[in-house]
Structure formats: C-alpha cells, structure tokens
Scaffold this active site. Structure first.
Site, PDB file in Angstrom:
ATOM      1  CD  GLU A 161      -2.820   1.357   2.710  1.00 13.60           C
ATOM      2  OE1 GLU A 161      -2.637   0.565   3.237  1.00 13.60           O
ATOM      3  OE2 GLU A 161      -3.539   2.257   2.495  1.00 13.60           O
TER       4      GLU A 161
ATOM      5  CD  GLU B 260      -5.825   0.254   0.602  1.00 15.37           C
ATOM      6  OE1 GLU B 260      -6.124   0.985   1.697  1.00 15.37           O
ATOM      7  OE2 GLU B 260      -4.750  -0.602   0.750  1.00 15.37           O
TER       8      GLU B 260
ATOM      9  CG  ASP C 182      -8.467   1.292   3.693  1.00 13.65           C
ATOM     10  OD1 ASP C 182      -8.042   0.363   4.584  1.00 13.65           O
ATOM     11  OD2 ASP C 182      -7.529   2.292   3.635  1.00 13.65           O
TER      12      ASP C 182
ATOM     13  CD  GLU D   2      -5.619  -1.581   6.776  1.00 13.26           C
ATOM     14  OE1 GLU D   2      -5.031  -0.573   6.465  1.00 13.26           O
ATOM     15  OE2 GLU D   2      -6.869  -1.180   6.843  1.00 13.26           O
TER      16      GLU D   2
HETATM   17  P1  C2E Z   1      -4.754   3.546   6.053  1.00  9.67           P
HETATM   18  O1  C2E Z   1      -5.106   3.515   4.643  1.00  9.67           O
HETATM   19  O2  C2E Z   1      -5.789   2.477   6.619  1.00  9.67           O
HETATM   20  O3  C2E Z   1      -3.469   3.123   6.120  1.00  9.67           O
HETATM   21  C1  C2E Z   1      -3.090   2.067   7.075  1.00  9.67           C
HETATM   22  C2  C2E Z   1      -2.369   2.696   8.557  1.00  9.67           C
HETATM   23  O4  C2E Z   1      -2.106   1.704   9.246  1.00  9.67           O
HETATM   24  C3  C2E Z   1      -0.959   3.312   7.776  1.00  9.67           C
HETATM   25  O5  C2E Z   1      -1.032   4.481   8.638  1.00  9.67           O
HETATM   26  C4  C2E Z   1      -0.182   2.427   8.370  1.00  9.67           C
HETATM   27  O6  C2E Z   1       1.196   2.848   8.579  1.00  9.67           O
HETATM   28  C5  C2E Z   1      -0.850   1.894   9.574  1.00  9.67           C
HETATM   29  N1  C2E Z   1      -0.354   0.623  10.058  1.00  9.67           N
HETATM   30  C6  C2E Z   1      -0.069  -0.486   9.348  1.00  9.67           C
HETATM   31  N2  C2E Z   1       0.382  -1.699   9.979  1.00  9.67           N
HETATM   32  C7  C2E Z   1       0.343  -1.338  11.212  1.00  9.67           C
HETATM   33  C8  C2E Z   1       0.589  -2.030  12.548  1.00  9.67           C
HETATM   34  O7  C2E Z   1       0.860  -3.106  12.507  1.00  9.67           O
HETATM   35  N3  C2E Z   1       0.254  -1.087  13.674  1.00  9.67           N
HETATM   36  C9  C2E Z   1      -0.086   0.073  13.585  1.00  9.67           C
HETATM   37  N4  C2E Z   1      -0.266   0.843  14.871  1.00  9.67           N
HETATM   38  N5  C2E Z   1      -0.222   0.572  12.477  1.00  9.67           N
HETATM   39  C10 C2E Z   1      -0.275   0.104  11.088  1.00  9.67           C
HETATM   40  P2  C2E Z   1      -0.617   5.826   8.195  1.00  9.67           P
HETATM   41  O8  C2E Z   1       0.642   5.531   7.304  1.00  9.67           O
HETATM   42  O9  C2E Z   1      -0.038   6.646   9.245  1.00  9.67           O
HETATM   43  O10 C2E Z   1      -1.574   6.428   7.286  1.00  9.67           O
HETATM   44  C11 C2E Z   1      -2.765   6.705   8.174  1.00  9.67           C
HETATM   45  C12 C2E Z   1      -4.038   6.826   7.287  1.00  9.67           C
HETATM   46  O11 C2E Z   1      -3.803   8.026   6.489  1.00  9.67           O
HETATM   47  C13 C2E Z   1      -4.298   5.795   6.098  1.00  9.67           C
HETATM   48  O12 C2E Z   1      -4.932   4.571   6.753  1.00  9.67           O
HETATM   49  C14 C2E Z   1      -5.034   6.406   4.917  1.00  9.67           C
HETATM   50  O13 C2E Z   1      -6.290   6.327   5.520  1.00  9.67           O
HETATM   51  C15 C2E Z   1      -4.397   7.859   5.364  1.00  9.67           C
HETATM   52  N6  C2E Z   1      -3.652   8.049   4.184  1.00  9.67           N
HETATM   53  C16 C2E Z   1      -2.234   7.796   4.081  1.00  9.67           C
HETATM   54  N7  C2E Z   1      -1.743   8.301   2.844  1.00  9.67           N
HETATM   55  C17 C2E Z   1      -2.821   8.531   2.064  1.00  9.67           C
HETATM   56  C18 C2E Z   1      -3.019   8.947   0.563  1.00  9.67           C
HETATM   57  O14 C2E Z   1      -2.158   9.124  -0.095  1.00  9.67           O
HETATM   58  N8  C2E Z   1      -4.468   9.268   0.416  1.00  9.67           N
HETATM   59  C19 C2E Z   1      -5.457   9.135   1.225  1.00  9.67           C
HETATM   60  N9  C2E Z   1      -6.863   9.437   0.831  1.00  9.67           N
HETATM   61  N10 C2E Z   1      -5.232   8.631   2.507  1.00  9.67           N
HETATM   62  C20 C2E Z   1      -3.937   8.404   2.960  1.00  9.67           C
HETATM   63 MG    MG Z   2      -6.833   1.018   6.347  1.00 10.46          MG
HETATM   64 MG    MG Z   3      -5.359   2.249   3.192  1.00  7.65          MG
END
Ligand code: C2E
Ligand code: MG
Ligand code: MG
Length: 702
Positions: free
Chosen positions: A483, A574, A604, A661
């Site tokens: 992702e 997603e 998602d 996830e």
């Molecule tokens: P998401 O799409 O549900 O992404 C998954 C989030 O869960 C990611 O956080 C990832 O780092 C985190 N994660 C994955 N595995 C684990 C784990 O084992 N433990 C924990 N505590 N966390 C885990 P991230 O990178 O901070 O992103 C947060 C959210 O921000 C994403 O949730 C998504 O909704 C949004 N996001 C990030 N980049 C984009 C983007 O380019 N466009 C959009 N629309 N939303 C984004």
């Molecule tokens: Mg997610």
């Molecule tokens: Mg996602």
C-alpha cells in the site's frame, strides 16, 4: 428582509473614536471660551476702571496746575509767598476743594518755604500712576501714602493698586458700608507737583494736596459695565451650553443607532466590543476572571427555511430579551451575527481549575432555559467558552498564558474567535453542547493554518513522498502486495505523518489533489519497474471519499495511470468504508467503471466505523481490508476472533480477498493464516518504508 443584517464588521474602536470626535470640539470650545471670557471681563473692567481713574487724575492734575499757576501769578505780581497762599485759598472756585485744599511750597532744593496746612509732602516718596499718561504723585511726609498702599519698593502703581488704595480700611470698623465707602473712598490723598510754567523762574516747587475720589456714580458705571459683561458672558455660555447639549443629544441618538442591532433591537457587536473591552480593562475589574462565550442557536438557516425569516428574527429577538432579563443586569451580551451571540460573564471566585465545571453547569442551565423558550420549535444551542484570567495572573505561570500577558492586551474579537473554535469542536463530539477553549485547540488551529498555507507549495515542490508498506501472505510469508502511503517531508519540520495533514486535506478538499499525486507517482513507479523488469506486486493507493462526488472519477484515474502506462491490475484502489455512506449510486457506478478498466478495488478500514455490510452486496469489490482495530488488545474472551472469523467467511463467500491491517504479533499471523486470510499488512512483517527500501524488500521477499 425587513431588517438590516450583520453590521458586525464595524469595529467598536471606530465607534469610540467617532464618539470622541464629536464631543471633544465642544469641550475644547467650552474651555477656551471660559478662559477668553475671564480674560476679556478682567481686561474690560480693568480698562474701564483705568478710564475712570485716568479722567479723575487728569482733572486733579489740571486743578493742581491751575492752583500752581495762580500762586505763581501772585508771586509774580510781587506778593510774598505767604500772602499768595492765603489769597489763593480765597480764590478756590470749587467748593469741595476749599476746606481740603492744601498747598505746600519748597525751594528747588526742597527746603520749606510756605504751606497752607500742617501736612507736608515727601519729595522722596514719588510714585508713578501709569494710565497711558504717567502721573507723578507724592506721599505725605508722615508716610501715609506708603503705609496705606503698602507697596514696598515698587514705584509704579497699577489700576488695581489704586483701587485697592481707594478702598483701604476694614468695613467692619464702620457703622455701615456706606460710611465705610465714604470714609475710605474719599480720603485717599496724595500730593501733585503743580506745573507753574516759567512764572516763578524755577525758584519754587508747588505741591498741591489732591484727593482721588471714586464717587457713587463711578461705582454705578463700573458695576453696570461689569453686569453687562457678565450678561454677555452668561448669554454666550448659554449658547455654548445649548450647543453642547444638542451635540450630546445627537451623539446619544447616533450612539443608539450605531450600537443597536436591527434584528434584536438590542445591543449590537460594536457595542459589545467597546464595552466588553472597557469592562475587562477597568482597574477594579482587572483582578476578576471572566468567561467569553459564543452561544449559537443551531440550524438557524433550517429554521428560517421552515418558518420564514421574519419568524426567525422574532425568535432571535425573543432570545435577546430572555438573555437581557436573565443575565443583563450583571453581564454583557450582544448578537454577533446570524444566530450567534457573544456573552461576557463575570466568574468571580473561579480559578482555572474549577472554571470548567462551574461554567458547564451555568451554561447548561442557561441553554436549557433557552431551549424551553419555544418548545414547539425544538431549538437547541451550542456554546464555546474561553476563560479570561485575572490580569494579576502571571503570564508565564498561567495555563492560559497564550491569551496574552495582561488584561490590557485582551482582544475581544480574538477571544470570540477562540470561543468559536471551542464551539466548532462541539460539533465533532456527539452529544457535547459546550466546548472549552484550551491551548491544544489553539495549537491545532495554528497547525491547520500552517498546513493550509503550505500545502499547494508542498505539492508543487513534490514535498510529499511515497512510502510503501508491503502486504504478506501469512502462509508462506511471501510479499504479495503493498500500500502506498503519503508522507510530507517539510524542509523545516521534517517528516510529517499523514495523520497530521490528511484529515485537514479531507476537510478542505485538497485530498483529491494528493490522491491524484499519489496515483500518478505509483503509476510512474510501476511503469519504471516494468521497464527495469524487476519483480512487481500490485500497489494499492487510497482514494478519499471526497473524490467520489466527482463525476467521471474512473476515467480521470485511468488517464492519470495511463500517462505512465503500467498494467492496470498493478494499481489497486482503496476506498475507505465511510465513503459507502455517501451517494451510493455514484459509488457503485464508479467502482464498476474502475473494475471495467481493470483496476482492483478494495474496501479499506472495514469494521472501523459504521456497518457497511449492506454495501457489500451491491458493490462488486475485490478486496476487503479488515481494520486494524479488530486486532488491538488481548481479546481474552475470544469474541474478537469470532468477529474476524465471520468477516473472513463473509468476504470469501462474496469472492473477495481479505487483507488484515495492523498485525503486530505472531499469534495473530498464525490465527489469520488458519482462518484463510489472504494477506497481512502490519508492523509484524514491515512498516511503511521509502521506495528504495521497498524495492530491495520486493527483490528479497516477493
Ligand atoms: P490506511 O489506509 O488504513 O493505512 C494504514 C495505516 O495503518 C497506515 O498508517 C499504516 O502505517 C498503519 N499500520 C499498518 N500496519 C500497522 C501496525 O501493525 N500497527 C499500527 N499501529 N499501524 C499500522 P499511516 O501511514 O499513518 O496512514 C494513516 C492513514 O492516512 C491511512 O490509513 C489512510 O487512510 C491515510 N492516508 C495515508 N496516505 C494517504 C493518501 O495518499 N491518500 C489518502 N486518501 N489517504 C491516505
Ligand atoms: Mg486501512
Ligand atoms: Mg488504506
């Protein structure tokens, strides 16, 4: 609209200036006039006195010269000085002079020659009366003149001193004022040196005793002049006063117009700004704490749409009248605009610690009463509250130091904005009606402002970086997908996680630009990897729910991807679960179109918020991503495991692949492998990483 709306932009300060402007000219004119009038009256009365005294002095001088001339003539005809003086006495025409007229003759050296009485002038006691002409007068040798005038060393007598001289003596020593007047005003005596011309060959000096009499008629003239001046003064004063009163009245009228809210007919915002600032800055109030409240009648627009604007404005007027009766005696309030009211509440005895509890109770009661005003309308209120600490609270020690160092810096508009932020926060928290402003809120606002003012530039400068988190097969541990997640590398603030800017972008709509940016970058990467012929796995990109209101989204995404030309199945999209609660028709259409272009689509954060089971039956999705929240905690009673098992079963039944996830532990991986979960995305396998690291990871694990 029958009444004017919103005049809140007119600042209280401007009103105050306007008011000052109108009153000051009148005050200045009044004071200048007072000074000028006093000076004028003094000058005129003094001039008039001078005129009277000058006339009298002319007459006395003339009489003295005449006497001197007569004596000189007699001496010239051969009379002795003694005979000349005796004869002169008989010749005096003025009967009033007869019994008082006294002559004293000396030679040019000042030696006695003859006299008609026992008194003698003192040639050394020379005084000047300066009334335009200079008159020389001499005191008696027995010092009578000096004593009575008490002029010490001075030579010239002013009009005032002559008057003083005329009215010497204590009135209480006389029977009545009339006697005192006669005794004093008629007894002022001095010697005049007569001008004898050349008739006596400059052998003798003739001194004639003279008396300066201020008669009753003089006093009447003087008094009449004074009264006239006074009358003039009073008339002018009256005109000025009338003018000042009319200015004050106009000002009052103007103030009423300027400070009246046309909707509630009560105080408006400029009034509140002016008086709230004044109240906070008043010395005796400075030590008290206050609360500034922004009170909002919610959904006022809807109310007007249902019942009409007139009814809406009547309701606001009603609220205003209620507030006036309820808090108007002690506290300040005014309508800010639309259905918002500003309140400045005294909070005597409250501290930062007990402030929230107290104000919460107070506002709750007030809002309940307001809601009960018109039960038939089902109105409700929200409020944001700011604590304004006493001025003596040291800024550095106070939790509220960000509000400024002292009361004198309190800006009502700023405070009201803070209260507004607290109020807006209540909309984010269900069931919360009263929000309290705190430092965190201010920081959030500052951050939001920073993000919003830098986001465009950041996108242009490509400050957003693509981080990639791999997805693994839980059975064989192979890397099978990934992702793409955005990170913002700011030149000064470093790497900013998405949680700090994505919600702001979602709020202001900028998220669609970021999504496009991410799709393009991932498409570019996939295209590069294809060219390089390295191992490739599908990489998913988040598409925000804001995007789905856009017509032709699928085509748009297709164009972005095709600009670099990778295979469509390598770009997965997603869609967050919450998007399924917007316009479902558009969503279904878009998902179908995306799939027809060959893009895999996943749901998602499944299970994170509202139930979207219903959507699953209508929307042909490829992947179900179970939200990380399913795997938080210990799940001691195994209930979480049951839900996950069923979710996986559901997905499989709908021919969807499942991604779990947020997997951080080995037991979770084993459990998911057993249950038939297709992919795992979690820190157990890998955290989101820069592209270069991901490329190495793919080479190793895919
Ligand atoms: P998401 O799409 O549900 O992404 C998954 C989030 O869960 C990611 O956080 C990832 O780092 C985190 N994660 C994955 N595995 C684990 C784990 O084992 N433990 C924990 N505590 N966390 C885990 P991230 O990178 O901070 O992103 C947060 C959210 O921000 C994403 O949730 C998504 O909704 C949004 N996001 C990030 N980049 C984009 C983007 O380019 N466009 C959009 N629309 N939303 C984004
Ligand atoms: Mg997610
Ligand atoms: Mg996602």
């Amino acid at each position: 609209m029958k009444k004017l709306q919103d005049n809140k932009n007119l600042k209280g300060k401007k009103y105050a200036r306007l008011r000052r402007k109108r009153i000051w000219p009148s005050v200045i004119i009044f004071v200048v006039f007072l000074f000028l009038s006093c000076a004028l009256i003094t000058a005129v009365v003094g001039g008039f006195c001078g005129f009277i005294i000058s006339n009298k002095m002319n007459l006395l001088t003339e009489q003295a010269n005449q006497t001197g001339l007569q004596i000189a003539q007699r001496v010239a005809y051969g009379m002795s000085m003694e005979e000349a003086l005796t004869d002169q006495r008989k010749d005096v025409i003025d009967p009033t002079m007869r019994h008082r007229s006294q002559v004293y003759v000396t030679d040019m050296k000042g030696n006695y020659v003859a006299s008609t009485g026992k008194d003698a002038p003192d040639p050394d006691a020379l005084w000047l009366i300066d009334l335009g002409n200079e008159y020389q007068v001499y005191g008696d040798a027995d010092q009578e003149l000096q004593d009575s005038v008490a002029l010490e060393e001075r030579l010239t007598l002013s009009v005032q001193e002559i008057l003083q001289w005329c009215f010497m003596g204590d009135p209480t020593e006389y029977k009545n004022e009339r006697e005192w007047f006669q005794a004093t005003a008629t007894s002022t005596r001095f010697w005049l040196l007569a001008d004898t011309g050349t008739m006596m060959d400059l052998k003798y000096r003739v001194y004639v005793a003279s008396e300066l009499q201020l008669q009753r008629s003089d006093m009447i003239y003087l008094f009449a002049g004074g009264v006239m001046m006074l009358l003039l003064f009073v008339v002018l004063l009256f005109i000025l006063l009338a003018n000042a009163i009319s200015v004050a009245k106009t000002q009052k009228r103007m103030t009423k117009i300027l400070f009246t809210d046309p909707v509630t007919d009560g105080n408006n915002w400029p009034y509140f700004q002016t008086y709230a600032t004044r109240r906070l800055q008043k010395y005796r109030n400075a030590k008290k704490p206050y609360a500034l409240v922004k009170l909002r009648l919610e959904r006022y627009q809807n109310f007007c749409a249902c019942y009409g604007v007139d009814e809406g404005e009547e309701l606001l007027e009603h609220i205003y009248r209620f507030l006036k009766a309820r808090i108007g005696m002690t506290d300040l309030f005014a309508r800010y605009g639309e259905a918002d009211f500003g309140l400045l509440l005294t909070c005597e005895g409250l501290t930062e610690e007990n402030f929230e509890v107290n104000l919460n109770r107070r506002m709750r009661t007030l809002m309940a009463e307001l809601t009960g005003l018109k039960p038939e309308y089902k109105i409700h209120f929200h409020a944001g509250v700011v604590f304004i600490p006493p001025a003596e609270v040291e800024a550095t020690k106070s939790l509220f130091s960000f509000l400024g160092k002292g009361r004198e810096q309190v800006d009502i508009d700023q405070m009201y904005n803070y209260a507004g932020s607290a109020l807006e926060e209540t909309h984010c928290n269900d069931g919360c009606q009263i929000g309290f402003f705190n430092e965190k809120l201010l920081e959030d606002q500052a951050w939001e402002h920073f993000v919003e003012s830098h986001m465009e530039e950041a996108l242009d400068k490509e400050e957003f970086e693509v981080y990639i988190q791999p997805k693994y097969n839980p059975i064989d541990g192979r890397l099978v997908g990934a992702e793409a997640l955005a990170r913002w590398r700011h030149p000064e603030k470093g790497l900013i996680p998405p949680g700090r800017f994505i919600p702001i972008f979602e709020e202001n709509g900028f998220i669609t630009k970021l999504d496009d940016y991410m799709i393009s970058h991932v498409a570019k990467l996939q295209a590069q990897w294809t060219i390089k012929k390295v191992k490739q796995v599908p990489v998913s990109v988040n598409v925000s729910r804001a995007h789905f209101s856009q017509e032709g989204l699928a085509e748009h995404i297709c164009q972005l991807v095709d600009a670099y030309g990778p295979r469509h199945e390598l770009i997965e999209l997603e869609v967050t679960e919450s998007a399924f609660f917007d316009d479902k028709d558009i969503l279904i259409r878009t998902v179908k179109e995306l799939k027809s272009y060959g893009f895999p689509v996943s749901m998602d954060d499944f299970g994170a918020g509202y139930s979207s089971l219903n959507s699953l039956k209508d929307i042909p999705l490829d992947v179900l991503k179970l939200d990380g929240e399913f795997f938080r905690g210990d799940d001691e009673d195994g209930r979480g495991a049951v839900v996950v098992q069923e979710a996986i079963r559901l997905a499989r039944g709908l021919h969807m692949r499942v991604v779990a996830e947020g997997i951080e532990r080995e037991d979770q991986v084993k459990f998911l492998a057993k249950e038939g979960c297709d992919m795992i995305q979690g820190f157990y396998f890998a955290k989101p990483m820069p592209v270069e690291d991901f490329e190495k990871q793919v080479e190793r694990d895919a």
